[in-house]
Design a protein around this motif. Structure first.
Motif, mmCIF file in Angstrom:
data_model
loop_
_atom_site.group_PDB
_atom_site.id
_atom_site.type_symbol
_atom_site.label_atom_id
_atom_site.label_comp_id
_atom_site.label_asym_id
_atom_site.label_seq_id
_atom_site.Cartn_x
_atom_site.Cartn_y
_atom_site.Cartn_z
ATOM 1 N N VAL A 56 0.839 -1.204 0.000
ATOM 2 C CA VAL A 56 0.000 0.000 0.000
ATOM 3 C C VAL A 56 0.874 1.253 0.000
ATOM 4 O O VAL A 56 1.658 1.469 0.923
ATOM 5 C CB VAL A 56 -0.932 0.016 1.236
ATOM 6 C CG1 VAL A 56 -1.826 1.260 1.210
ATOM 7 C CG2 VAL A 56 -1.783 -1.246 1.294
ATOM 8 N N MET A 57 0.723 2.082 -1.021
ATOM 9 C CA MET A 57 1.477 3.332 -1.068
ATOM 10 C C MET A 57 0.729 4.436 -0.315
ATOM 11 O O MET A 57 1.316 5.224 0.408
ATOM 12 C CB MET A 57 1.717 3.751 -2.530
ATOM 13 C CG MET A 57 2.530 2.728 -3.315
ATOM 14 S SD MET A 57 4.144 2.387 -2.562
ATOM 15 C CE MET A 57 5.065 3.835 -3.038
ATOM 16 N N ALA A 58 -0.568 4.493 -0.535
ATOM 17 C CA ALA A 58 -1.378 5.514 0.149
ATOM 18 C C ALA A 58 -2.787 4.987 0.339
ATOM 19 O O ALA A 58 -3.232 4.078 -0.381
ATOM 20 C CB ALA A 58 -1.408 6.807 -0.674
ATOM 21 N N THR A 59 -3.474 5.556 1.312
ATOM 22 C CA THR A 59 -4.843 5.146 1.612
ATOM 23 C C THR A 59 -5.775 6.347 1.575
ATOM 24 O O THR A 59 -5.361 7.466 1.903
ATOM 25 C CB THR A 59 -4.928 4.486 3.008
ATOM 26 O OG1 THR A 59 -6.303 4.168 3.279
ATOM 27 C CG2 THR A 59 -4.435 5.398 4.120
ATOM 28 N N TYR A 154 -5.105 0.578 5.669
ATOM 29 C CA TYR A 154 -4.276 1.203 6.716
ATOM 30 C C TYR A 154 -3.152 0.252 7.131
ATOM 31 O O TYR A 154 -2.553 0.404 8.189
ATOM 32 C CB TYR A 154 -5.098 1.594 7.943
ATOM 33 C CG TYR A 154 -6.294 2.477 7.665
ATOM 34 C CD1 TYR A 154 -6.330 3.288 6.536
ATOM 35 C CD2 TYR A 154 -7.376 2.517 8.534
ATOM 36 C CE1 TYR A 154 -7.426 4.084 6.268
ATOM 37 C CE2 TYR A 154 -8.474 3.320 8.277
ATOM 38 C CZ TYR A 154 -8.495 4.094 7.139
ATOM 39 O OH TYR A 154 -9.586 4.879 6.876
ATOM 40 N N CYS A 155 -2.923 -0.761 6.304
ATOM 41 C CA CYS A 155 -1.864 -1.751 6.546
ATOM 42 C C CYS A 155 -0.753 -1.566 5.515
ATOM 43 O O CYS A 155 -1.035 -1.203 4.368
ATOM 44 C CB CYS A 155 -2.416 -3.161 6.362
ATOM 45 S SG CYS A 155 -3.775 -3.578 7.466
ATOM 46 N N GLN A 156 0.481 -1.875 5.896
ATOM 47 C CA GLN A 156 1.546 -1.828 4.893
ATOM 48 C C GLN A 156 1.266 -2.802 3.753
ATOM 49 O O GLN A 156 1.570 -2.523 2.599
ATOM 50 C CB GLN A 156 2.881 -2.174 5.542
ATOM 51 C CG GLN A 156 3.483 -1.011 6.310
ATOM 52 C CD GLN A 156 4.880 -1.345 6.756
ATOM 53 O OE1 GLN A 156 5.053 -2.123 7.701
ATOM 54 N NE2 GLN A 156 5.861 -0.788 6.100
ATOM 55 N N PHE A 157 0.708 -3.965 4.116
ATOM 56 C CA PHE A 157 0.306 -4.947 3.102
ATOM 57 C C PHE A 157 -1.179 -5.232 3.287
ATOM 58 O O PHE A 157 -1.587 -5.710 4.344
ATOM 59 C CB PHE A 157 1.102 -6.252 3.256
ATOM 60 C CG PHE A 157 2.543 -6.111 2.870
ATOM 61 C CD1 PHE A 157 2.949 -6.316 1.557
ATOM 62 C CD2 PHE A 157 3.501 -5.750 3.814
ATOM 63 C CE1 PHE A 157 4.275 -6.175 1.196
ATOM 64 C CE2 PHE A 157 4.828 -5.601 3.461
ATOM 65 C CZ PHE A 157 5.219 -5.812 2.151
ATOM 66 N N THR A 173 -1.035 11.055 -8.540
ATOM 67 C CA THR A 173 -0.079 10.666 -7.510
ATOM 68 C C THR A 173 -0.688 9.508 -6.697
ATOM 69 O O THR A 173 -1.894 9.232 -6.782
ATOM 70 C CB THR A 173 0.179 11.826 -6.538
ATOM 71 O OG1 THR A 173 -1.078 12.184 -5.935
ATOM 72 C CG2 THR A 173 0.777 13.033 -7.251
ATOM 73 N N TRP A 174 0.142 8.864 -5.884
ATOM 74 C CA TRP A 174 -0.366 7.755 -5.063
ATOM 75 C C TRP A 174 -1.520 8.220 -4.176
ATOM 76 O O TRP A 174 -2.548 7.551 -4.068
ATOM 77 C CB TRP A 174 0.751 7.181 -4.179
ATOM 78 C CG TRP A 174 1.800 6.440 -4.946
ATOM 79 C CD1 TRP A 174 3.113 6.781 -5.084
ATOM 80 C CD2 TRP A 174 1.611 5.222 -5.696
ATOM 81 N NE1 TRP A 174 3.763 5.863 -5.881
ATOM 82 C CE2 TRP A 174 2.862 4.892 -6.261
ATOM 83 C CE3 TRP A 174 0.530 4.392 -5.950
ATOM 84 C CZ2 TRP A 174 3.048 3.751 -7.050
ATOM 85 C CZ3 TRP A 174 0.706 3.261 -6.744
ATOM 86 C CH2 TRP A 174 1.954 2.959 -7.277
ATOM 87 N N GLU A 175 -1.339 9.402 -3.570
ATOM 88 C CA GLU A 175 -2.358 9.820 -2.610
ATOM 89 C C GLU A 175 -3.657 10.256 -3.291
ATOM 90 O O GLU A 175 -4.757 9.985 -2.787
ATOM 91 C CB GLU A 175 -1.826 10.925 -1.675
ATOM 92 C CG GLU A 175 -1.327 12.194 -2.356
ATOM 93 C CD GLU A 175 0.122 12.119 -2.818
ATOM 94 O OE1 GLU A 175 0.678 11.010 -2.908
ATOM 95 O OE2 GLU A 175 0.718 13.188 -3.110
ATOM 96 N N ALA A 176 -3.538 10.882 -4.478
ATOM 97 C CA ALA A 176 -4.768 11.247 -5.201
ATOM 98 C C ALA A 176 -5.492 9.979 -5.667
ATOM 99 O O ALA A 176 -6.724 9.886 -5.592
ATOM 100 C CB ALA A 176 -4.434 12.154 -6.385
ATOM 101 N N VAL A 401 1.065 5.695 3.299
ATOM 102 C CA VAL A 401 1.335 4.452 4.050
ATOM 103 C C VAL A 401 2.804 4.087 3.776
ATOM 104 O O VAL A 401 3.681 4.477 4.533
ATOM 105 C CB VAL A 401 0.337 3.339 3.668
ATOM 106 C CG1 VAL A 401 0.621 2.062 4.472
ATOM 107 C CG2 VAL A 401 -1.098 3.812 3.960
ATOM 108 N N ASN A 402 3.109 3.405 2.673
ATOM 109 C CA ASN A 402 4.511 3.130 2.368
ATOM 110 C C ASN A 402 5.173 4.253 1.566
ATOM 111 O O ASN A 402 6.404 4.327 1.524
ATOM 112 C CB ASN A 402 4.632 1.811 1.595
ATOM 113 C CG ASN A 402 4.459 0.608 2.502
ATOM 114 O OD1 ASN A 402 5.163 0.444 3.503
ATOM 115 N ND2 ASN A 402 3.479 -0.236 2.192
ATOM 116 N N ALA A 403 4.390 5.098 0.924
ATOM 117 C CA ALA A 403 4.991 6.237 0.211
ATOM 118 C C ALA A 403 5.686 7.125 1.240
ATOM 119 O O ALA A 403 5.118 7.411 2.295
ATOM 120 C CB ALA A 403 3.922 7.029 -0.524
#
Ligand SMILES: NC(=O)c1ccc[n+]([C@@H]2O[C@H](COP(=O)([O-])OP(=O)(O)OC[C@H]3O[C@@H](n4cnc5c(N)ncnc54)[C@H](OP(=O)(O)O)[C@@H]3O)[C@@H](O)[C@H]2O)c1
Length: 411
Positions: A56-59, A154-157, A173-176, A401-403
């Motif tokens: 997960v890069m972003a949530t 909300y988890c890394q994976f 972007t990841w977050e958008a 998240v991971n980003a």
């Protein structure tokens, strides 16, 4: 954010660490979201044959996990335990942008390395209803991923079903990319999924909470279909935002005071209520420049607004509703409902096709995800608190998240 990866294990390509960081709620801290959501280290979930594991890069941040934090109207942990799941926590999150990290042996629609967004319609793959080819959102096994299921974004994976994967819009972007899909796909089904009441050219559509997550998506879907959305807000600061996203007119609900449960039709208070509802209807006509009532009313506040929605909806129109944020006891003057042959339609999330269709609008630049703010991983609780307090700026929110920084991931 670097310390997130530091679980004492190498993270080579394809390697899945035994543990990960996640934001979770537990039953003994149900309550205000800022305290209920806490960062924990939990076991990384195993995946089944039709599942994918997503790095997960972003949530996105959604209202459903405000409800999960409060423990009401459903205790999602107890609910899952009743169905035999052992976990005593809820690691939620229903909107995700990330990279496919691992796939089950029966997955053939995505592969490790693919950049995806995850839509949150989850159902048992062997549910007879689903296998029959009918709308899976009506299947008994259907749940909302990351709310009614564990190991969400909300988890890394995150663990998801492969059919939930939609190609990430490359321009975002990841977050958008993480911010829009739950609200956008829900709004799409509400506005385009209940024929014959689908938005057509010039249709007037009343949109409650128009600057919010659902509302900002609804405005744009209506406008993209050639309709005329009328926005409702509670603060004039949100007016320009609505006009910029397709509204033909904006009504501030604080100009009226007849909200809440409708008084009995024989009671002395009914007259004042009806006057308020009529005044609100007139404000819609002023917004559209003629005596045209909405063909569709896009509802989610519920108890406080539904009596008015029922009143102002045009003859033969539809009130479509996906939530009861202000309460669940709805009242309606049935005389208007049957004489003017209106439809009251419940709607819930979206199926694969609807998630893909609304993502196409985003990919083609016909809709904006309306990302208002990107939070850090450790601000997930606070972001939900803003939502509960109706203090979020506008549109949709996201958290990394991971980003490691915002602004990455766009082609
Ligand atoms: N069933 C589903 O599939 C589904 C999917 C997504 C969301 N939902 C639900 O839909 C609801 C809204 O979600 P969201 O993401 O759009 O939340 P949001 O971003 O917080 O927006 C909600 C909007 O509702 C408006 N509002 C608040 N109190 C109100 C009141 N008393 N009367 C009229 N409007 C009021 C606010 O706008 P103003 O104050 O400006 O009027 C606010 O912008 C939540 O309950 C959520 O759980 C359901």
């Amino acid at each position: 954010m670097k310390e997130l990866y530091d679980l004492g294990e190498p993270l080579g390509v394809g390697a899945v660490p035994a543990k990960m960081h996640a934001f979770a709620v537990r039953q003994d801290r149900f309550g205000q979201p800022r305290d209920a959501w806490r960062r924990e280290v939990i076991a990384t979930p195993e995946i089944g044959p039709r599942d994918v594991l997503i790095y997960v890069m972003a949530t996105g941040i959604n209202y459903n996990n405000v409800w999960a934090a409060l423990g009401t109207p459903v205790d999602v942990i107890a609910d899952r335990q009743r169905r035999g799941e052992p976990e005593d926590f809820h690691a939620g999150g229903s909107d995700c942008a990330g990279i496919v990290w691992a796939v089950g042996e029966k997955v053939d629609n995505v592969k490790p390395g693919d950049e995806v967004v995850i839509h949150s319609g989850w159902w048992e793959p062997d549910d007879p209803w689903v296998l029959s080819g009918r709308d899976p959102m009506l299947a008994d096994s259907t749940r909302i991923w990351g709310y009614q299921t564990n190991y969400g974004s909300y988890c890394q994976f995150a663990r998801a079903q492969s059919h939930q994967c939609v190609a990430k819009p490359a321009r975002l972007t990841w977050e958008a990319a993480a911010s829009y899909l739950l609200c956008a796909s829900t709004a799409y089904r509400m506005l385009m999924g209940w024929a014959p009441h689908v938005v057509e050219k010039d249709d007037v559509v009343l949109v409650w909470g128009a600057a919010g997550g659902l509302g900002s998506m609804a405005l744009q879907i209506v406008a993209a279909a050639g309709g005329r959305p009328v926005a409702v807000i509670s603060d004039d600061d949100k007016r320009q935002f609505c006009l910029d996203h397709g509204a033909v007119g904006v009504i501030n609900r604080n100009d009226f005071s007849h909200w809440g449960v409708m008084p009995g039709t024989e009671s002395p208070e009914y007259g004042a209520w009806a006057k308020g509802a009529r005044g609100f209807g007139k404000a819609i006509w002023e917004a559209v420049g003629g005596r045209i009532s909405p063909r569709i009313v896009f509802e989610h506040p519920g108890e406080a607004t539904l009596p008015t929605s029922g009143f102002v909806c045009g003859t033969g129109g539809m009130i479509v509703i996906c939530a009861g944020t202000t309460g669940y006891n709805i009242t309606l003057d049935l005389r208007h409902h049957w004489m003017r042959q209106k439809r009251l339609q419940g709607s819930h999330l979206a199926n694969d096709e609807q998630a893909a269709a609304v993502t196409k609008l985003i990919t083609e630049g016909k809709m904006d995800p309306c990302l208002s703010h990107t939070y850090g991983f450790d601000e997930i609780g606070e972001a939900h608190q803003l939502m509960l307090d109706n203090r979020q700026p506008y549109g949709n929110m996201a958290a990394l998240v991971n980003a490691t920084e915002a602004g990455k991931g766009a082609a």
